[in-house]
Write a protein that holds these residues in place. Structure first.
Motif, PDB file in Angstrom:
ATOM      1  N   LYS A   1      21.803  39.548   8.320  1.00  0.00           N
ATOM      2  CA  LYS A   1      21.494  40.703   7.451  1.00  0.00           C
ATOM      3  C   LYS A   1      22.716  41.602   7.281  1.00  0.00           C
ATOM      4  N   ILE A   2      22.893  42.045   6.046  1.00  0.00           N
ATOM      5  CA  ILE A   2      24.075  42.848   5.704  1.00  0.00           C
ATOM      6  C   ILE A   2      23.733  43.878   4.631  1.00  0.00           C
ATOM      7  N   VAL A   3      24.219  45.089   4.854  1.00  0.00           N
ATOM      8  CA  VAL A   3      24.117  46.148   3.843  1.00  0.00           C
ATOM      9  C   VAL A   3      25.533  46.398   3.352  1.00  0.00           C
ATOM     10  N   VAL A   4      25.749  46.381   2.045  1.00  0.00           N
ATOM     11  CA  VAL A   4      27.115  46.535   1.544  1.00  0.00           C
ATOM     12  C   VAL A   4      27.261  47.742   0.619  1.00  0.00           C
TER      13      VAL A   4
ATOM     14  N   ALA B   1      22.580  45.540  -1.464  1.00  0.00           N
ATOM     15  CA  ALA B   1      23.796  46.060  -2.109  1.00  0.00           C
ATOM     16  C   ALA B   1      23.459  47.446  -2.639  1.00  0.00           C
ATOM     17  N   LEU B   2      24.112  48.451  -2.075  1.00  0.00           N
ATOM     18  CA  LEU B   2      23.814  49.833  -2.469  1.00  0.00           C
ATOM     19  C   LEU B   2      24.880  50.298  -3.452  1.00  0.00           C
ATOM     20  N   ARG B   3      24.434  50.545  -4.666  1.00  0.00           N
ATOM     21  CA  ARG B   3      25.364  50.922  -5.739  1.00  0.00           C
ATOM     22  C   ARG B   3      25.516  52.438  -5.760  1.00  0.00           C
ATOM     23  N   TYR B   4      26.589  52.902  -5.072  1.00  0.00           N
ATOM     24  CA  TYR B   4      26.803  54.347  -4.988  1.00  0.00           C
ATOM     25  C   TYR B   4      27.196  54.892  -6.349  1.00  0.00           C
ATOM     26  N   PHE B   5      26.658  56.049  -6.671  1.00  0.00           N
ATOM     27  CA  PHE B   5      27.225  56.845  -7.748  1.00  0.00           C
ATOM     28  C   PHE B   5      28.318  57.706  -7.071  1.00  0.00           C
ATOM     29  N   ASN B   6      28.521  58.946  -7.417  1.00  0.00           N
ATOM     30  CA  ASN B   6      29.700  59.633  -6.850  1.00  0.00           C
ATOM     31  C   ASN B   6      29.405  60.284  -5.504  1.00  0.00           C
ATOM     32  N   ALA B   7      29.848  59.631  -4.448  1.00  0.00           N
ATOM     33  CA  ALA B   7      29.677  60.199  -3.105  1.00  0.00           C
ATOM     34  C   ALA B   7      30.517  61.466  -2.998  1.00  0.00           C
TER      35      ALA B   7
ATOM     36  N   CYS C   1      18.160  42.891  -1.998  1.00  0.00           N
ATOM     37  CA  CYS C   1      17.954  43.847  -3.095  1.00  0.00           C
ATOM     38  C   CYS C   1      19.278  44.465  -3.517  1.00  0.00           C
ATOM     39  N   LYS C   2      19.246  45.027  -4.720  1.00  0.00           N
ATOM     40  CA  LYS C   2      20.379  45.800  -5.236  1.00  0.00           C
ATOM     41  C   LYS C   2      19.802  47.119  -5.720  1.00  0.00           C
ATOM     42  N   VAL C   3      20.350  48.216  -5.209  1.00  0.00           N
ATOM     43  CA  VAL C   3      19.693  49.502  -5.407  1.00  0.00           C
ATOM     44  C   VAL C   3      20.714  50.582  -5.764  1.00  0.00           C
ATOM     45  N   ASN C   4      20.406  51.375  -6.774  1.00  0.00           N
ATOM     46  CA  ASN C   4      21.231  52.535  -7.118  1.00  0.00           C
ATOM     47  C   ASN C   4      21.044  53.642  -6.093  1.00  0.00           C
ATOM     48  N   LEU C   5      22.143  54.291  -5.720  1.00  0.00           N
ATOM     49  CA  LEU C   5      22.039  55.506  -4.905  1.00  0.00           C
ATOM     50  C   LEU C   5      22.578  56.668  -5.726  1.00  0.00           C
TER      51      LEU C   5
END
Ligand code: UFG
Length: 328
Positions: free
Chosen positions: A112-115, A166-172, A248-252
């Motif tokens: 398992k991996i979170v990227v 896969a966490l798709r960051y917007f502007n951290a 999953c692929k998710v927007n943050l």
């Protein structure tokens, strides 16, 4: 027994906040970082292994020695402009790197991996909130490397049952509420720390890159998410994967965008200071507006941004810069 999680890039801006969030949630983080852009001072919540993700031998040894059960992969190069000037380095670190991580995971039986992915995978959106189904059309080498990484995850899941988020960051943006960690890049190119540095008088003026975009005030709109919220999403995603749920692929994001001028106005009100601004030409690779549709993260990961107000972002960013980063 507590699970041990390898955090690649854990000495960096987002990785250090993730390490803290994991530790506070009962995980044992082990930071793996080459300190190219990370800082040893930000490794405070677990053991540190000095290593490069492109060094397969060192990486797999770190995973095996620490009895890792999951990976959070943050290590990457992350400047859009630099990726246009030097794609070689970006393909090396951002594509070979995650490939090594996945190969080492397989060798060590980790599944398992979170990227860290990015809203840069979407490219020029049309201004409407971006859902996870919005077509992926990256416009920079940086965005394309994140796209390739996501495809690699799909293929490794299909062939080898490696599950991923896969966490798709917007502007951290922003910093830890205790100022234990925060945004610390050299050179610093990101908007929020540049605003803070201007307010502190450490740089004479803020350059605004373009005021002729098709937005209400002509400056670019971004969806700023507090880094502490982003960090918490990784904990939720790791729990989600531990429950055996599918990749999953998710927007943050927050679902709310602010223009550069709105950010400057908020900063002037908060710091009670005039922030001198000078308009410069557009920066290559900047889309006009990137705002997330953030609903999927809520339903899938039970994640909601709770500290992402502009005031919280600016106040914590200011505190960290004042207390941690000295004058150059
Ligand atoms: N900007 C300025 N002046 C500055 C710095 C930034 O006007 O001194 C502008 C930029 O042109 C952009 C906005 O402020 O319009 C935000 O810029 P940042 O550099 O803070 O952030 P980016 O949107 O370029 O980058 C972020 C992440 C990247 C990610 C990208 C996706 O940092 O990792 O979003 O578009 F790839």
């Amino acid at each position: 027994m507590a699970e041990t999680i390898l955090v690649t890039g854990g000495a960096g801006y987002i990785g250090s906040h993730i390490s803290k969030a994991l530790a506070l949630s009962g995980y044992v983080p082990v930071v793996y970082d080459n300190l190219l852009s990370g800082h040893r001072e930000l490794v405070r919540w677990g053991e540190f292994v000095h290593g490069d993700i492109c060094d397969y031998t060192a990486l797999s040894l770190a995973m095996r020695c620490h009895n890792i059960s999951g990976v959070v992969h943050c290590a990457a190069l992350a400047y859009v402009g630099e990726s246009i000037a030097n794609p070689d380095a970006y393909y090396h670190t951002n594509v070979t790197g995650p490939l090594n991580v996945l190969r080492a995971m397989q060798a060590c039986g980790v599944s398992k991996i979170v990227v860290s992915s990015s809203c840069a995978v979407y490219g020029h959106a049309d201004g409407a909130p971006i859902t996870e189904d919005t077509p992926l059309q990256p416009i920079s080498p940086y965005g394309f490397t994140k796209f390739v990484m996501e495809r690699m995850l799909d293929d490794f899941d299909m062939a080898y049952s490696v599950r991923s988020a896969a966490l798709r960051y917007f502007n951290a943006a922003g910093a830890d509420a205790d100022a234990d960690c925060g945004e610390w890049h050299t050179p610093e190119t990101h908007l929020v720390p540049r605003i803070v540095m201007t307010a502190l008088g450490r740089i004479p003026e803020l350059h605004i890159f373009g005021n002729d975009y098709p937005t209400p005030d002509g400056t670019c709109i971004r969806d700023y998410v507090h880094v502490t919220d982003i960090a918490q999403a990784h904990v939720n995603a790791m729990r989600y994967l531990s429950e055996g749920k599918p990749s999953c692929k998710v927007n943050l994001g927050t679902g709310r965008g602010y223009s550069i001028k709105e950010l400057v106005d908020a900063a002037e009100a908060m710091f009670q200071k005039k922030i001198p601004c000078v308009i410069h030409p557009r920066r290559a690779g900047d889309p006009a507006a990137l705002v997330a549709d953030a609903r999927y993260a809520r339903t899938l990961l039970q994640w909601m941004p709770v500290c992402s107000s502009l005031d919280a972002i600016l106040a914590t960013g200011m505190r960290f810069t004042q207390s941690f980063i000295g004058h150059d």
